[in-house]
Design an enzyme around this catalytic site. Structure first.
Site, PDB file in Angstrom:
ATOM      1  N   ASP A   1     -40.194   7.662  23.676  1.00 26.88           N
ATOM      2  CA  ASP A   1     -41.294   7.097  24.313  1.00 26.88           C
ATOM      3  C   ASP A   1     -40.888   6.364  25.141  1.00 26.88           C
ATOM      4  O   ASP A   1     -39.788   6.108  25.594  1.00 26.88           O
ATOM      5  CB  ASP A   1     -42.114   6.442  23.221  1.00 26.88           C
ATOM      6  CG  ASP A   1     -43.523   6.739  23.170  1.00 26.88           C
ATOM      7  OD1 ASP A   1     -43.932   6.431  24.336  1.00 26.88           O
ATOM      8  OD2 ASP A   1     -44.421   7.387  22.398  1.00 26.88           O
ATOM      9  N   HIS A  44     -45.405   9.497  28.076  1.00 27.17           N
ATOM     10  CA  HIS A  44     -44.447   8.535  27.124  1.00 27.17           C
ATOM     11  C   HIS A  44     -43.067   8.751  27.414  1.00 27.17           C
ATOM     12  O   HIS A  44     -42.284   9.033  26.404  1.00 27.17           O
ATOM     13  CB  HIS A  44     -44.866   9.143  25.746  1.00 27.17           C
ATOM     14  CG  HIS A  44     -46.377   8.669  25.407  1.00 27.17           C
ATOM     15  ND1 HIS A  44     -46.474   7.347  25.024  1.00 27.17           N
ATOM     16  CD2 HIS A  44     -47.492   9.132  25.454  1.00 27.17           C
ATOM     17  CE1 HIS A  44     -48.040   7.172  24.679  1.00 27.17           C
ATOM     18  NE2 HIS A  44     -48.515   8.204  24.725  1.00 27.17           N
ATOM     19  N   ASP A  93     -49.319  14.417  24.702  1.00 27.13           N
ATOM     20  CA  ASP A  93     -50.550  13.522  24.598  1.00 27.13           C
ATOM     21  C   ASP A  93     -50.490  12.360  25.643  1.00 27.13           C
ATOM     22  O   ASP A  93     -49.461  11.992  26.196  1.00 27.13           O
ATOM     23  CB  ASP A  93     -50.464  12.603  23.198  1.00 27.13           C
ATOM     24  CG  ASP A  93     -49.058  11.977  23.328  1.00 27.13           C
ATOM     25  OD1 ASP A  93     -48.120  12.136  23.419  1.00 27.13           O
ATOM     26  OD2 ASP A  93     -49.180  10.916  22.566  1.00 27.13           O
ATOM     27  N   GLU A  94     -51.606  11.983  26.087  1.00 25.82           N
ATOM     28  CA  GLU A  94     -52.061  10.905  26.970  1.00 25.82           C
ATOM     29  C   GLU A  94     -51.413  10.860  28.087  1.00 25.82           C
ATOM     30  O   GLU A  94     -50.854   9.795  28.458  1.00 25.82           O
ATOM     31  CB  GLU A  94     -51.789   9.695  25.895  1.00 25.82           C
ATOM     32  CG  GLU A  94     -52.506   9.562  24.873  1.00 25.82           C
ATOM     33  CD  GLU A  94     -52.322   8.275  24.006  1.00 25.82           C
ATOM     34  OE1 GLU A  94     -53.056   7.628  23.583  1.00 25.82           O
ATOM     35  OE2 GLU A  94     -51.157   8.045  23.691  1.00 25.82           O
ATOM     36  N   TYR A 113     -53.984   7.886  10.351  1.00 26.74           N
ATOM     37  CA  TYR A 113     -53.316   6.852  11.096  1.00 26.74           C
ATOM     38  C   TYR A 113     -52.796   5.797  10.262  1.00 26.74           C
ATOM     39  O   TYR A 113     -53.776   4.741  10.099  1.00 26.74           O
ATOM     40  CB  TYR A 113     -54.138   6.519  12.230  1.00 26.74           C
ATOM     41  CG  TYR A 113     -53.400   7.460  13.443  1.00 26.74           C
ATOM     42  CD1 TYR A 113     -53.362   9.029  13.273  1.00 26.74           C
ATOM     43  CD2 TYR A 113     -53.327   7.111  14.557  1.00 26.74           C
ATOM     44  CE1 TYR A 113     -52.896  10.021  14.107  1.00 26.74           C
ATOM     45  CE2 TYR A 113     -52.464   7.882  15.791  1.00 26.74           C
ATOM     46  CZ  TYR A 113     -52.556   9.361  15.341  1.00 26.74           C
ATOM     47  OH  TYR A 113     -52.291  10.215  16.457  1.00 26.74           O
ATOM     48  N   ASP A 167     -51.149   3.346  10.973  1.00 28.10           N
ATOM     49  CA  ASP A 167     -50.714   2.203  11.522  1.00 28.10           C
ATOM     50  C   ASP A 167     -52.159   1.433  11.445  1.00 28.10           C
ATOM     51  O   ASP A 167     -52.354   0.213  11.650  1.00 28.10           O
ATOM     52  CB  ASP A 167     -50.597   2.305  12.772  1.00 28.10           C
ATOM     53  CG  ASP A 167     -51.152   3.245  13.798  1.00 28.10           C
ATOM     54  OD1 ASP A 167     -51.996   3.847  13.061  1.00 28.10           O
ATOM     55  OD2 ASP A 167     -51.135   3.130  15.033  1.00 28.10           O
ATOM     56  N   TRP A 206     -47.131   4.894  13.248  1.00 32.09           N
ATOM     57  CA  TRP A 206     -46.813   4.216  14.539  1.00 32.09           C
ATOM     58  C   TRP A 206     -46.243   2.818  14.303  1.00 32.09           C
ATOM     59  O   TRP A 206     -46.977   2.242  13.507  1.00 32.09           O
ATOM     60  CB  TRP A 206     -47.909   4.464  15.804  1.00 32.09           C
ATOM     61  CG  TRP A 206     -48.480   5.682  15.762  1.00 32.09           C
ATOM     62  CD1 TRP A 206     -49.631   6.261  15.309  1.00 32.09           C
ATOM     63  CD2 TRP A 206     -47.684   6.878  16.602  1.00 32.09           C
ATOM     64  NE1 TRP A 206     -49.607   7.724  15.761  1.00 32.09           N
ATOM     65  CE2 TRP A 206     -48.573   8.070  16.629  1.00 32.09           C
ATOM     66  CE3 TRP A 206     -46.564   6.779  17.455  1.00 32.09           C
ATOM     67  CZ2 TRP A 206     -48.268   9.151  17.188  1.00 32.09           C
ATOM     68  CZ3 TRP A 206     -46.410   7.976  18.206  1.00 32.09           C
ATOM     69  CH2 TRP A 206     -47.252   8.930  17.994  1.00 32.09           C
ATOM     70  N   THR A 207     -45.467   2.298  15.224  1.00 34.17           N
ATOM     71  CA  THR A 207     -44.930   1.111  14.594  1.00 34.17           C
ATOM     72  C   THR A 207     -44.924  -0.232  15.615  1.00 34.17           C
ATOM     73  O   THR A 207     -44.051  -0.997  15.467  1.00 34.17           O
ATOM     74  CB  THR A 207     -43.295   1.339  14.134  1.00 34.17           C
ATOM     75  OG1 THR A 207     -42.421   1.924  15.380  1.00 34.17           O
ATOM     76  CG2 THR A 207     -43.184   2.215  13.153  1.00 34.17           C
ATOM     77  N   GLU A 208     -45.904  -0.106  16.549  1.00 34.50           N
ATOM     78  CA  GLU A 208     -46.116  -1.150  17.301  1.00 34.50           C
ATOM     79  C   GLU A 208     -46.269  -2.409  16.404  1.00 34.50           C
ATOM     80  O   GLU A 208     -45.521  -3.431  16.870  1.00 34.50           O
ATOM     81  CB  GLU A 208     -47.261  -0.902  18.142  1.00 34.50           C
ATOM     82  CG  GLU A 208     -47.311  -0.285  19.126  1.00 34.50           C
ATOM     83  CD  GLU A 208     -47.738   1.151  18.873  1.00 34.50           C
ATOM     84  OE1 GLU A 208     -47.769   1.557  17.816  1.00 34.50           O
ATOM     85  OE2 GLU A 208     -48.101   2.264  19.764  1.00 34.50           O
TER      86      GLU A 208
HETATM   87  C1  ACM Z   1     -51.174   9.892  19.502  1.00 35.00           C
HETATM   88  O1  ACM Z   1     -51.560   8.982  18.723  1.00 35.00           O
HETATM   89  N1  ACM Z   1     -50.888   9.464  20.906  1.00 35.00           N
HETATM   90  C2  ACM Z   1     -50.902  11.210  19.372  1.00 35.00           C
END
Ligand code: ACM
Ligand code: ZN
Length: 548
Positions: A204, A279, A343-344, A435, A437, A486-488
């Site tokens: 990422d 990413h 993505d994004e 999700y 997170d 996700w681990t932010e």
């Molecule tokens: C994502 O949560 N950007 C796949």
């Protein structure tokens, strides 16, 4: 009309208050597709043996796995015996042929004289063992001997197989790095919940975490960022000139092989994710020539958004680079799927880049969305030539889906529905339900999380197939469901366990148990038993939602 409404209301209350049956209290998660209790119990003791056909390797492997677990906590020898030589008081494995049970189903029969696990092959035996262990007292999970426990099993018959073939859990090891030993613990956690796909988010903007021998800078540069752990993820000071990049880490190819093997022994397929075209800042910090501008770049220290520097789609050397990276990834991961993100992707640089614009012209593409589609189709063609399947986040639908792509639907379920309608396979993982997170309780009392609100009960209400939206044929394209971590805001293994457990138990039931058998009250009862096992195993978990 009114009377019938009152009747339904009363019935709902009555059902809500109804006492749980013994079957509904059976401490197994995910709940099996069919359970019948019978009279009596079976007691493990120092004479209990493990029986299998000595010539059957699959039976032997799982018998061995079970033996190790049982010996550690009970201290009993659990000698192996060839099945023809048994005289009762044994746990036996028996290979059968039963089409409905499939690869992962099993039958477990406990009667006063013996316990029998039957399956078509070793995945089924493995899941039968997981169920058996959960029915035993929680101390069975202790890695060391526990005295004074009555190792008793209630007599019953279970016939069990999963609802979906893709039962996934994702883990982001980029936003924070987690050591190899914790990845193994994570896989142990998944195995206990009969999860069979581990989606490993390896690259990422904030780090590149997999050794690629042809491109050593991906890890000598890309795996490290300037340490801003003391600042909030979204408000981090940019790196100062010459500042040392001290936070990070990566997995060597030897580490990866070890983890892949560890997963295989637990019937988990790893889906590695190599993000493109966006990413990708950690890769571009290492090799800026594959961006549109040429850089230079730093590995991102936090989440500033948008990050506009992405792989250049107009430069053929970008594709050569990615193909070379994928060659090494493909060699390491034996599963069918390679996740390529998608993505994004912010297209600002593509709009300005002469090479990207030239590509749009030469390929007769309408716009940058179609350029992303071109990107994915080109990568898919390469993956197919290597015998692999491409999977990506639902943005890969934009500009046209690659011909054989599988879609991971995260921005709700609509992307997945659209993909299934056009004949593509789908994994559902909508943010609202999947999700992990997100907060699982009041943000005032929970540790910091990214936002959102996803308590246990809401995870439990997830159904990967939206009602009435698909035909029978389209419905077959929904491979299953998955949750993502996700681990932010998840800096340590113990915190990762806290975000995962017990929500993973709810997800496991969503993707394994027939919908008509799902019952939140029963689930809560069984989860309260399950957390005792987490405690024995030393796994952290969230207690916020265990009372209601
Ligand atoms: C994502 O949560 N950007 C796949
Ligand atoms: Zn470009």
């Amino acid at each position: 009309m009114k009377r019938s409404l009152i009747f339904i209301f009363l019935l709902t209350i009555l059902l809500g208050c109804a006492r749980l049956t013994e079957v509904q209290k059976l401490p197994v998660v995910p709940f099996p597709s069919n359970v019948e209790t019978t009279e009596g119990s079976f007691l493990l003791n120092a004479q209990t043996q493990i029986a299998y056909h000595f010539e059957n390797k699959e039976e032997g492997r799982i018998a061995n796995y079970l033996g190790e677990k049982l010996r550690a906590s009970t201290g009993f020898p659990f000698q192996f015996v060839n099945i023809e030589d048994t005289k009762g008081n044994c746990i036996s494995f028996n290979h059968i042929k039963d089409e409905q049970l499939g690869k992962e189903g099993y039958e477990l029969t406990i009667n006063p004289n013996n316990v029998m696990i039957e399956a078509n092959g070793d995945a089924g035996f493995f899941y039968g063992v997981q169920t058996l262990l959960q029915i035993l007292p929680p101390e069975i999970f202790s890695p060391t001997k526990v005295n004074g426990v009555n190792w008793s099993l209630p007599c019953l018959h279970i016939r069990d197989y999963p609802k979906y073939k893709w039962r996934g859990m994702h883990f982001d090891v980029v936003r924070h790095f987690f050591p190899k030993e914790f990845i193994k613990t994570y896989l142990d956690i998944l195995a206990m919940h009969k999860i069979n796909v581990f989606h490993w988010h390896l690259t990422d903007d904030q780090g590149w975490r997999i050794e690629i021998k042809k491109y050593p800078k991906l890890t000598s540069v890309g795996a490290w960022r300037v340490d801003r752990e003391y600042q909030d993820w979204t408000h981090r000071d940019p790196p100062k000139p010459g500042e040392k990049a001290a936070y990070g880490g990566y997995y060597t190819q030897e580490d990866i092989k070890e983890i892949v093997e560890y997963a295989k022994e637990r019937f988990i397929t790893i889906v590695p994710e190599i993000e493109m075209p966006a990413h990708s800042l950690a890769a571009l910090a290492s090799y800026p020539q594959f961006s549109c501008t040429g850089g230079p770049f730093n590995v991102a220290v936090g989440s500033y958004w948008p990050i506009t520097n992405i792989f250049c789609a107009g430069n053929d050397s970008t594709f050569i680079f990615l193909q070379n990276v994928l060659d090494e990834v493909i060699k390491l991961f034996p599963g069918r799927y390679i996740h390529v993100g998608g993505d994004e992707a912010n297209k600002t640089e593509w709009e300005k880049c002469p090479k990207c614009q030239a590509r749009i012209k030469s390929e007769h593409l309408k716009d940058e969305a179609e350029l992303q589609s071109y990107f994915m189709k080109r990568i898919e063609k390469y993956l197919i030539s290597k015998g692999k399947k491409l999977i990506g986040w639902d943005e890969i639908l934009e500009g046209g889906l690659a011909p054989e792509a599988t879609v991971m639907s995260w921005r709700g379920m609509n992307g997945g529905i659209e993909a299934a309608r056009s004949g593509h396979d789908v994994v559902m993982t909508p943010t609202d339900y999947c999700y992990f997170d997100y907060y699982q309780g009041d943000p005032e009392t929970e540790p910091p999380a990214i936002g959102g609100n996803l308590p246990l009960k809401k995870v439990y209400s997830f159904e990967p197939i939206p009602e009435d939206s698909l035909t029978e044929e389209q419905y077959k394209h929904i491979l299953g469901g998955q949750a993502n971590l996700w681990t932010e805001y998840v800096p340590t293994p113990s915190h990762a366990e806290y975000m995962l457990l017990p929500r993973l138990a709810a997800l496991a039931e969503d993707v394994w148990t027939p919908s008509e058998l799902k019952n939140y009250k029963s689930f809560l009862f069984r989860v309260n038993e399950l957390v005792k096992k987490y405690e024995t195993l030393g796994w952290n978990y969230c207690k916020t939602n265990l009372d209601d």
